[in-house]
Design a protein around this motif. Structure first.
Motif, PDB file in Angstrom:
ATOM      1  N   GLY A 100      44.408  35.951  38.155  1.00 48.84           N
ATOM      2  CA  GLY A 100      44.374  37.390  37.974  1.00 48.84           C
ATOM      3  C   GLY A 100      45.585  38.043  38.592  1.00 48.84           C
ATOM      4  O   GLY A 100      46.283  37.492  39.432  1.00 48.84           O
ATOM      5  N   LYS A 128      39.841  31.802  35.986  1.00 44.20           N
ATOM      6  CA  LYS A 128      38.777  31.989  35.006  1.00 44.20           C
ATOM      7  C   LYS A 128      38.162  30.654  34.629  1.00 44.20           C
ATOM      8  O   LYS A 128      38.855  29.678  34.363  1.00 44.20           O
ATOM      9  CB  LYS A 128      39.328  32.685  33.762  1.00 44.20           C
ATOM     10  N   VAL A 167      33.506  37.641  35.610  1.00 40.68           N
ATOM     11  CA  VAL A 167      34.498  38.600  35.139  1.00 40.68           C
ATOM     12  C   VAL A 167      34.162  38.990  33.706  1.00 40.68           C
ATOM     13  O   VAL A 167      33.966  38.143  32.839  1.00 40.68           O
ATOM     14  CB  VAL A 167      35.940  38.036  35.231  1.00 40.68           C
ATOM     15  N   SER A 181      35.571  41.005  30.471  1.00 39.00           N
ATOM     16  CA  SER A 181      36.893  41.392  29.967  1.00 39.00           C
ATOM     17  C   SER A 181      36.772  42.113  28.638  1.00 39.00           C
ATOM     18  O   SER A 181      35.917  41.789  27.813  1.00 39.00           O
ATOM     19  CB  SER A 181      37.782  40.160  29.796  1.00 39.00           C
ATOM     20  N   ASN A 227      39.655  43.814  33.277  1.00 38.43           N
ATOM     21  CA  ASN A 227      38.747  42.812  33.825  1.00 38.43           C
ATOM     22  C   ASN A 227      37.878  43.475  34.880  1.00 38.43           C
ATOM     23  O   ASN A 227      38.399  44.120  35.797  1.00 38.43           O
ATOM     24  CB  ASN A 227      39.520  41.651  34.459  1.00 38.43           C
TER      25      ASN A 227
END
Length: 369
Positions: free
Chosen positions: A3, A20, A46, A48, A89
């Motif tokens: 990230g 991820k 997460v 998105s 995110n």
């Protein structure tokens, strides 16, 4: 994938560098992945989004979550805007137990009533907190209630949530089979709609089926029946009198007469006898109502999965093998927009119920601004 970008202020430590993992879910807004904080090894989730509509709903969810601090609501860890502001995110705490829908499926397709009582009380505590803060969840169902490995229950998925004072009747979103009649009719946003959805969620836990299963031939029939009839979903035939009375209070079609989360927390159905006070269950015999489990005669639709009071003894047994759809990302629209033909779906989409086989992908995804 690591990230990067800028982060919001959040309630717990946010990851600086993260990786991820595998996809754990998806919705009309985008995707959901398991992720790992590289500095601590801790896991989180997460969500998105990259599309314009997805960004709007994910930003709305982030704004709601960042304002909340309750043990009954999933915690926001942070958010990250990247790709020149074209991708968002949202980092959320990881709940290892999965959703109530997952748990129900993994434990025989339906849950024991005592477990339902415990889970319902935890959901009510979350709703009470939201409502006291002027927030309506608007999409309560088993798939949007998460569990930890220790049995903690938390409300999740706030993409449809709204602040009552800042919202008008137009543009309401949610999942049709859980939506209160007044919501589909476009009657405005109110905390009472979450209570109706709670009743539908209890039916999910008790039967392993969706609310209205066996009564509805296709999604469009569901919208019409919920909005235009005096009917309610069939109550579980095996439920105790306390459970049936609790559902009566949740699934009252008049929202002004529907009980609040605060009132329901004092109902015998959610007072756990193992907490050391058996008197509440002794008193329950006097409290329990004698009202019927359903307000209409037996459904004209085939393969009814749970019976009402008018059913015969043979019909009182739940049919476990009937195909049941389990939608997850289905957001819907006010009933008035259906009547005015403003929802922008094709005739083929409106008739897709003819080949409705029960897959969650077969639901129409419609959201209004």
């Amino acid at each position: 994938m690591s990230g990067g970008g800028y982060y919001s202020k959040c309630s717990v430590s946010r990851p600086v560098e993260w990786v991820k993992g595998k996809t754990v879910g998806s919705g009309s807004f985008g995707s959901v992945h398991l992720a790992m904080n590289k500095a601590t090894g801790g896991l989180f989730v997460v969500k998105s989004a990259e599309s314009e509509a997805g960004l709007q709903f994910l930003e709305s969810e982030a704004e709601i979550l960042e304002s909340l601090d309750s043990p009954h609501v999933v915690k926001c860890i942070g958010k990250e805007m990247c790709g020149g502001g074209k991708k968002l995110n949202l980092f959320i705490e990881y709940m290892a137990g999965g959703s109530l829908a997952d748990v129900t499926e993994q434990f025989g397709g339906k849950l024991d009533e005592m477990v339902i009582r415990l889970y319902t009380r935890e959901i009510l505590l979350g709703l009470k907190y939201l409502h006291e803060n002027g927030i309506v969840h608007s999409d309560l169902k088993c798939r949007n209630v998460l569990l930890s490995s220790l049995g903690d229950v938390k409300l999740a998925d706030f993409g449809c949530s709204k602040r009552v004072k800042q919202h008008s009747a137009a543009g309401i979103a949610g999942s049709p089979l859980w939506m209160a009649p007044e919501m589909i009719q476009g009657g405005g946003l109110d905390c009472a709609s979450d209570i109706w959805s709670l009743g539908c969620t209890i039916i999910e836990m008790a039967t392993g089926n969706l609310p209205w299963a066996g009564k509805i031939s296709n999604p469009m029939a569901a919208v019409l029946r919920i909005a235009c009839s005096d009917d309610r979903p069939n109550f579980p035939s095996h439920f105790s009198q306390q459970g049936l009375d609790f559902l009566e209070k949740c699934l009252e079609r008049d929202p002004k007469k529907r009980w609040t989360a605060e009132q329901l927390l004092h109902h015998p159905f959610v007072l756990d006898k193992n907490l050391g006070n058996n008197s509440s269950f002794v008193a329950a015999e006097k409290y329990a109502a004698s009202s019927p489990a359903s307000v209409l005669d037996k459904s004209i639709f085939p393969e009814t999965d749970y019976s009402d009071e008018s059913s015969s003894d043979e019909e009182d047994e739940d049919e476990e093998d009937s195909p049941v759809p389990k939608p997850s990302g289905n957001r819907f629209f006010p009933f008035s927009m259906l009547c005015e033909n403003k929802i922008g779906v094709s005739e083929q989409q409106l008739r897709f119920g003819e080949q409705w086989s029960g897959s969650e992908e077969e639901w129409i995804t419609v959201r209004t601004s």
